[in-house]
Design an enzyme around this catalytic site. Structure first.
Site, PDB file in Angstrom:
ATOM      1  N   PRO A 160       0.840  -1.199   0.000  1.00  0.00           N
ATOM      2  CA  PRO A 160       0.000   0.000   0.000  1.00  0.00           C
ATOM      3  C   PRO A 160       0.877   1.252   0.000  1.00  0.00           C
ATOM      4  CG  PRO A 160       0.319  -0.721   2.236  1.00  0.00           C
ATOM      5  CD  PRO A 160       1.137  -1.664   1.369  1.00  0.00           C
ATOM      6  N   ALA A 217      -4.822   4.926   3.871  1.00  0.00           N
ATOM      7  CA  ALA A 217      -4.135   3.842   3.161  1.00  0.00           C
ATOM      8  C   ALA A 217      -5.130   2.928   2.473  1.00  0.00           C
ATOM      9  CB  ALA A 217      -3.280   3.038   4.127  1.00  0.00           C
ATOM     10  N   ASN A 218      -4.615   2.133   1.550  1.00  0.00           N
ATOM     11  CA  ASN A 218      -5.383   1.047   0.949  1.00  0.00           C
ATOM     12  C   ASN A 218      -5.062  -0.238   1.695  1.00  0.00           C
ATOM     13  OD1 ASN A 218      -6.057   2.898  -1.033  1.00  0.00           O
ATOM     14  ND2 ASN A 218      -5.680   1.473  -2.691  1.00  0.00           N
ATOM     15  N   ARG A 219      -5.942  -1.213   1.609  1.00  0.00           N
ATOM     16  CA  ARG A 219      -5.627  -2.543   2.115  1.00  0.00           C
ATOM     17  C   ARG A 219      -4.710  -3.237   1.126  1.00  0.00           C
ATOM     18  NH1 ARG A 219      -9.073  -4.163   6.219  1.00  0.00           N
ATOM     19  NH2 ARG A 219     -11.151  -3.254   6.069  1.00  0.00           N
ATOM     20  N   SER A 220      -3.582  -3.718   1.571  1.00  0.00           N
ATOM     21  CA  SER A 220      -2.692  -4.514   0.720  1.00  0.00           C
ATOM     22  C   SER A 220      -1.645  -5.165   1.590  1.00  0.00           C
ATOM     23  CB  SER A 220      -2.000  -3.612  -0.312  1.00  0.00           C
ATOM     24  OG  SER A 220      -0.982  -4.332  -0.971  1.00  0.00           O
TER      25      SER A 220
END
Ligand code: CTP
Ligand code: CA
Length: 227
Positions: free
Chosen positions: A21, A33-36
């Site tokens: 992310p 943030a993004n989920r990753s």
């Protein structure tokens, strides 16, 4: 020495991989943030290195150890990821797996924002640079093969086809990350490869197996080693 030339079909080739992310600070203690997990991107970087490529892995914050035998550059924000990618060029191929935050807070508070009894203030966001699109339009510095990812939760193939055109990349690796699939954060992936020639669906398999198959594909597209 981890940059020594290795043997394999990607020997003499440099491949750039983005993964994980990005974190976009709001204040010293908060971020967007993004989920990753970074798992798929790290697996691809390792698979490319196993085929003899010199690999630069530009990674956002993850819990994963840096894979052996390649150069990992750790960054936090989308803009830092963009700079690290630019500094890693030229490359023969680029694989953009990162879940880049599309937006960042317009300003970052110098100190932790406190509850002041007046309720939360709205967050003003601005758009981040698009790393995949700018790599695809990099002119003389454009890698010969540019691969993007598309994590979707509905009408996966249609969204991915539109994304291929919009980004100007050569392939899109699309997957369905709806919570019910369990793919997000898990060890398996089920992807579709979208190219100018059409769509290919791969059966669900481990993220390592997806990575190996994709690395083989990339080696074939680049036409074997240059050294
Ligand atoms: N990507 C990128 N830089 C960005 C946004 C996305 O490099 N600022 C890359 C991702 O790494 C991925 C591809 O673009 O390879 C597609 O990302 P995605 O989020 O699916 O596409 P967007 O164009 O951001 O569209 P949206 O989020 O609206 O679906
Ligand atoms: Ca996005």
């Amino acid at each position: 020495d981890m940059l020594r030339q290795r043997s394999g079909p990607l020997s003499g080739r440099h491949v750039l991989v983005t993964a994980g992310p990005t974190h976009e600070p709001i204040d010293p203690v908060r971020y967007l943030a993004n989920r990753s997990s970074g798992r798929q991107g790290y697996a691809i970087a390792a698979a490319l290195a196993a085929l003899g490529a010199r690999v630069t892995l530009v990674s956002g914050p993850t819990a994963l150890p840096s894979p052996p035998g390649l150069a990992t550059v750790r960054v936090e924000t989308a803009r830092q990821m963009m700079t690290a990618v630019e500094q890693a060029l030229p490359a023969d191929a680029a694989v953009c797996c990162a879940a880049v935050a599309d937006w960042r807070p317009e300003t970052v508070a110098e100190n932790k924002t406190k509850k002041d009894g007046k309720g939360p203030q709205p967050l003003k966001l601005v758009e981040n640079p698009d790393i995949l699109a700018s790599l695809s339009a990099a002119g003389d510095l454009r890698p010969a093969l540019v691969v993007g990812f598309a994590a979707e939760t509905e009408t996966v193939a249609a969204h991915a086809k539109a994304k291929l055109a919009r980004k100007g990349c050569d392939w899109i690796v699309a997957n369905d990350v709806s919570p019910a699939t369990g793919i997000m954060g898990g060890t398996e992936n089920a992807v579709q490869i979208i190219t100018a020639n059409g769509i290919e669906s791969w059966e669900r398999m481990g993220k390592d197996a997806v990575a190996r198959r994709l690395a083989d594909r990339i080696a074939a597209a680049l036409g074997g080693g240059s050294g």
